[in-house]
Design a protein around this motif. Structure first.
Motif, mmCIF file in Angstrom:
data_model
loop_
_atom_site.group_PDB
_atom_site.id
_atom_site.type_symbol
_atom_site.label_atom_id
_atom_site.label_comp_id
_atom_site.label_asym_id
_atom_site.label_seq_id
_atom_site.Cartn_x
_atom_site.Cartn_y
_atom_site.Cartn_z
ATOM 1 N N GLY A 273 0.913 -1.103 -0.088
ATOM 2 C CA GLY A 273 0.177 -0.078 -0.087
ATOM 3 C C GLY A 273 0.880 1.347 0.162
ATOM 4 O O GLY A 273 0.317 2.332 0.360
ATOM 5 N N ALA A 274 1.955 1.129 -0.608
ATOM 6 C CA ALA A 274 2.946 2.403 -0.589
ATOM 7 C C ALA A 274 2.398 3.550 -1.516
ATOM 8 O O ALA A 274 1.954 2.913 -2.735
ATOM 9 N N ASP A 275 2.712 4.382 -1.209
ATOM 10 C CA ASP A 275 2.747 5.852 -2.095
ATOM 11 C C ASP A 275 3.901 5.962 -2.889
ATOM 12 O O ASP A 275 4.036 6.681 -3.653
ATOM 13 N N CYS A 276 5.159 5.655 -1.972
ATOM 14 C CA CYS A 276 6.291 5.928 -2.321
ATOM 15 C C CYS A 276 7.318 5.009 -2.015
ATOM 16 O O CYS A 276 7.133 4.227 -0.706
ATOM 17 N N GLY A 277 8.302 4.394 -2.932
ATOM 18 C CA GLY A 277 9.173 3.112 -2.519
ATOM 19 C C GLY A 277 10.713 3.619 -3.218
ATOM 20 O O GLY A 277 10.563 4.270 -4.081
ATOM 21 N N ALA A 278 11.461 3.104 -2.555
ATOM 22 C CA ALA A 278 12.882 3.326 -2.890
ATOM 23 C C ALA A 278 13.566 1.913 -3.076
ATOM 24 O O ALA A 278 13.495 1.102 -2.172
ATOM 25 N N LYS A 279 14.207 1.660 -4.261
ATOM 26 C CA LYS A 279 15.011 0.459 -4.436
ATOM 27 C C LYS A 279 16.448 0.823 -4.006
ATOM 28 O O LYS A 279 17.058 2.129 -4.211
ATOM 29 N N VAL A 280 17.104 -0.100 -3.311
ATOM 30 C CA VAL A 280 18.459 0.109 -2.577
ATOM 31 C C VAL A 280 19.388 -0.893 -2.893
ATOM 32 O O VAL A 280 18.647 -2.063 -3.166
ATOM 33 N N VAL A 281 20.677 -0.493 -2.999
ATOM 34 C CA VAL A 281 21.760 -1.805 -2.765
ATOM 35 C C VAL A 281 22.293 -1.665 -1.566
ATOM 36 O O VAL A 281 22.554 -0.496 -1.072
ATOM 37 N N GLU A 282 22.901 -2.755 -0.962
ATOM 38 C CA GLU A 282 23.404 -2.821 0.373
ATOM 39 C C GLU A 282 24.920 -2.140 0.031
ATOM 40 O O GLU A 282 25.838 -2.196 -0.726
ATOM 41 N N LYS A 283 25.090 -0.957 1.016
ATOM 42 C CA LYS A 283 26.434 -0.418 1.009
ATOM 43 C C LYS A 283 27.353 -1.222 1.759
ATOM 44 O O LYS A 283 26.863 -1.417 3.087
ATOM 45 N N THR A 284 28.379 -1.721 1.376
ATOM 46 C CA THR A 284 29.338 -2.675 2.115
ATOM 47 C C THR A 284 30.479 -1.940 2.634
ATOM 48 O O THR A 284 31.172 -2.138 3.535
ATOM 49 N N ASN A 285 30.786 -0.667 1.902
ATOM 50 C CA ASN A 285 32.066 -0.012 2.138
ATOM 51 C C ASN A 285 31.740 1.195 2.833
ATOM 52 O O ASN A 285 31.044 2.084 2.188
#
Length: 506
Positions: A273-285
Motif C-alpha cells: 500500500g505504498a505511495d512511495c518506494g525506493a530500491k536500494v543496494v547494500e552499501k558494504t564499504n
C-alpha cells in the motif's frame, strides 16, 4: 525591440539584474532578439527568491547535527530479494497483474550528457561495447517490450507500458532524433513521450545572474528533482491520468542493469500500500560515496555521504552489516495520487540544493574568464527530496551485482563506473543466467569452465555472454535454449537463436 520600451529593462532593474543588458548595444539584431526572448521567459523575482532561500538553507547549521538525527530503515518497511525469498513470486505476480492492466508507466531521467564519458551526446545513446553494440536506450526499450509480452501471457488482453522520457534542453533534440531513426526500438511511438526539465540561471555569490557570453545567460538544468515541476507544466500528469496510470517507476538512464518497471518491485510496493518506494543496494564499504536512505527527524530522506561523519558511516549493527547501508540508486516507485500531490502541493515547498561551481563568465570589459576556483552557484532539486511527504514509504533491497552498475566515467586503468565495468557487469549477469538455466561454458580445449561466484575479484574477466532482453527480461525462459548444452564464448542469445560468435580466438 528596445528593452526600455518593452518594460524588460524595468523588470530587470527591479530584480537587481540590469547588468544582463550591459552589452546590448554591441549585439547584432539577431542576438538582441535571442536575448530578449530568453529574458522574457524568466521570472526574476522567483529566481531571486530561490537564491535567497537556497543560500540560507546551505549556510544553516542543521547539517552539522545530521548524525544525531539519523535512524536506519526499520525492518517492517523493508523488502529484500535475499531476506524475503518466499514472497518474491507473489510480488512478481502482483506486479505483472498491474502491468497487464496497463496501470504501470515508466519515467526515465535522461537529461545528462556524456561529458564525463568524453562524448557530447546524451548518455542513453552510449554503446558500452557489448557484442551486440546496443545502446542504453535500446537495452531499456527492449526490456519494456519483453515485459509487455510477459504480462500479456498472463492475460489475453494487450497491454502497454508508456515510457515518459525527461530530457534537458541540451539533450531533447538529439534524443528524439535518435528514437525516430531507430523506429522507437519496436515500441509504439505514441507510447514514448518526451518532455523537458527546466533550466535555472547560474548566479554569483551576491545573487547576480552570470553571463556566459555578451548575449547569453549561463543556464543549467534544475536537477533531477525538476521532474515534478516539468510533470505539471508540460501536461505529463494529465497524460498519465488519461491513460489510467496508477503506478510509476522512475529510474536513471545510466544504469545498464536497470530492471525497467520491475514487476517484483512494483508488486511489493502495491501489496504494501505504498505511495512511495525506493530500491536500494547494500552499501558494504563505509567510505563509498553513495547517499543512504534513512529516517531523519522521523521522515525518510536520502543523506549524502558528505553530510555525515566517518564515525556514523562506519557504525555496524549486531549482524555485522553497516547500520546505514541502504544505498540509494535513483530507482523509485510512486503511486499516481502521491505523484499528483507532489506536483500540485509539495514541490513548491522543496528547497533548492546549492552546488558551488567554477562558472565561465564575461567580465565588464566583455572578456571571457574561466575561473580556477568556484565563483558561483547552480541551484537544483533532487528527485528523492519528496520522500518526506509520503504517508507509506517502503524500501526494496536488491543485489548490486544483479541490478546496479552505473555508467559515469570514461575508461581508465582501474576506473570505477566506466563502460568496461558496465559491460562486465551485464555479461557476468548473463553468464549466471546461463548457469542457472543448466547451461555450461567450456574453454578452447573443451574443458568446462568452473562456475564462478557472482562477486568475483576484480582481476577475473567475465565470460563474454550477452542475452537480448527480447529473449529474457530477468533470466526466465532460458532452459529450453541452454539446458545440458556446452558453449564457448562469445555466446549471443537473441530473438534469432543461440550463436557462438568467436572460436579459437579468431
Amino acid at each position: 525591440m528596445d528593452p526600455n520600451n518593452s518594460g524588460l529593462a524595468q523588470k530587470l532593474a527591479e530584480a537587481g539584474q540590469s547588468h544582463l543588458l550591459q552589452f546590448w548595444k554591441e549585439l547584432s539584431p539577431e542576438d538582441q532578439q535571442d536575448v530578449v526572448q530568453e529574458l522574457q521567459g524568466i521570472d526574476f523575482q522567483e529566481i531571486n527568491g530561490f537564491f535567497k532561500s537556497a543560500m540560507e538553507t546551505s549556510s544553516s547549521s542543521r547539517h552539522e547535527k545530521m548524525d544525531a538525527r539519523m535512524e536506519p530503515v526499520p525492518r517492517e518497511v523493508l523488502g529484500s530479494v535475499t531476506r524475503d525469498r518466499e514472497s518474491l513470486k507473489d510480488w512478481e505476480v502482483k506486479g505483472l497483474d498491474c502491468i497487464s492492466q496497463s496501470k504501470v508507466a515508466v519515467l526515465l531521467l535522461a537529461g545528462g550528457q556524456g561529458t564525463r564519458l568524453g562524448v557530447s551526446y546524451p548518455k542513453g545513446m552510449y554503446d558500452v561495447g557489448l557484442p551486440s553494440h546496443k545502446t542504453l536506450f535500446q537495452i531499456q526499450a527492449e526490456r519494456i517490450l519483453k515485459l509487455q509480452q510477459l504480462a500479456e501471457q498472463k492475460t489475453t488482453a494487450k497491454c502497454c507500458i508508456p515510457w515518459y522520457i525527461m530530457t534537458s534542453g541540451r539533450t531533447m533534440g538529439s534524443t528524439k532524433d535518435f528514437f525516430s531513426q531507430h523506429k522507437y526500438f519496436g515500441l509504439d511511438k505514441n507510447d514514448v513521450i518526451f518532455f523537458q526539465q527546466g533550466m535555472l540561471p547560474a548566479m554569483d555569490y551576491s545573487g547576480k545572474i552570470i553571463l556566459e557570453s555578451k548575449g547569453k545567460l549561463s543556464m543549467a538544468p534544475d536537477g533531477n528533482g525538476g521532474l515534478y515541476r516539468a510533470l505539471g507544466n508540460q501536461g505529463i500528469l494529465d497524460d498519465m491520468q488519461r491513460r489510467g496510470i496508477e503506478f510509476i517507476h522512475v529510474y536513471c538512464v545510466d544504469n545498464v542493469l536497470v530492471k525497467v518497471a520491475d514487476p517484483t518491485f512494483v508488486g511489493f510496493c502495491v501489496q504494501k500500500g505504498a505511495d512511495c518506494g525506493a530500491k536500494v543496494v547494500e552499501k558494504t564499504n563505509p567510505t563509498e560515496a553513495v547517499g543512504v536512505v534513512c529516517k531523519v527527524d522521523g521522515h525518510y530522506q536520502v543523506v549524502e555521504y558528505s553530510e555525515i561523519t566517518l564515525a556514523t558511516a562506519e557504525k555496524r549493527s549486531s549482524d555485522g552489516r553497516l547500520l546505514f547501508n541502504a544505498g540509494n540508486v535513483a530507482n523509485h516507485f510512486f503511486s499516481f495520487p502521491f505523484l499528483r500531490d507532489v506536483v500540485q502541493k509539495y514541490e513548491p515547498q522543496l528547497q533548492h540544493h546549492v552546488a558551488q561551481k567554477k562558472i565561465p563568465f564575461v567580465d565588464p570589459q566583455g572578456r571571457l574568464v574561466k575561473p580556477d576556483k568556484p565563483n558561483g552557484i547552480k541551484m537544483e532539486k533532487f528527485v528523492f527530496d519528496i520522500f518526506q511527504f509520503a504517508k507509506t514509504f517502503v524500501v526494496y533491497e536488491v543485489l548490486r551485482e544483479d541490478e546496479f552498475s552505473p555508467l559515469k566515467n570514461a575508461d581508465t586503468q582501474d576506473g570505477k563506473d566506466t563502460p568496461t565495468t558496465a559491460r562486465h557487469a551485464l555479461m557476468s549477469l548473463h553468464h549466471r543466467w546461463v548457469l542457472n538455466a543448466g547451461g555450461h561454458f567450456i574453454d578452447e580445449n573443451g574443458t568446462r569452465v568452473p562456475a564462478i561466484p557472482s562477486l568475483k575479484d576484480g582481476t577475473d574477466l567475465p565470460i563474454k555472454c550477452e542475452i537480448s532482453p527480447l529473449v529474457s527480461y530477468g533470466g526466465e525462459g532460458l532452459e529450453e535454449l541452454v539446458k545440458g548444452r556446452e558453449f564457448q564464448a562469445t555466446l549471443m542469445i537473441d530473438e534469432r537463436g543461440v550463436h557462438e560468435l568467436v572460436r579459437n580466438g579468431v
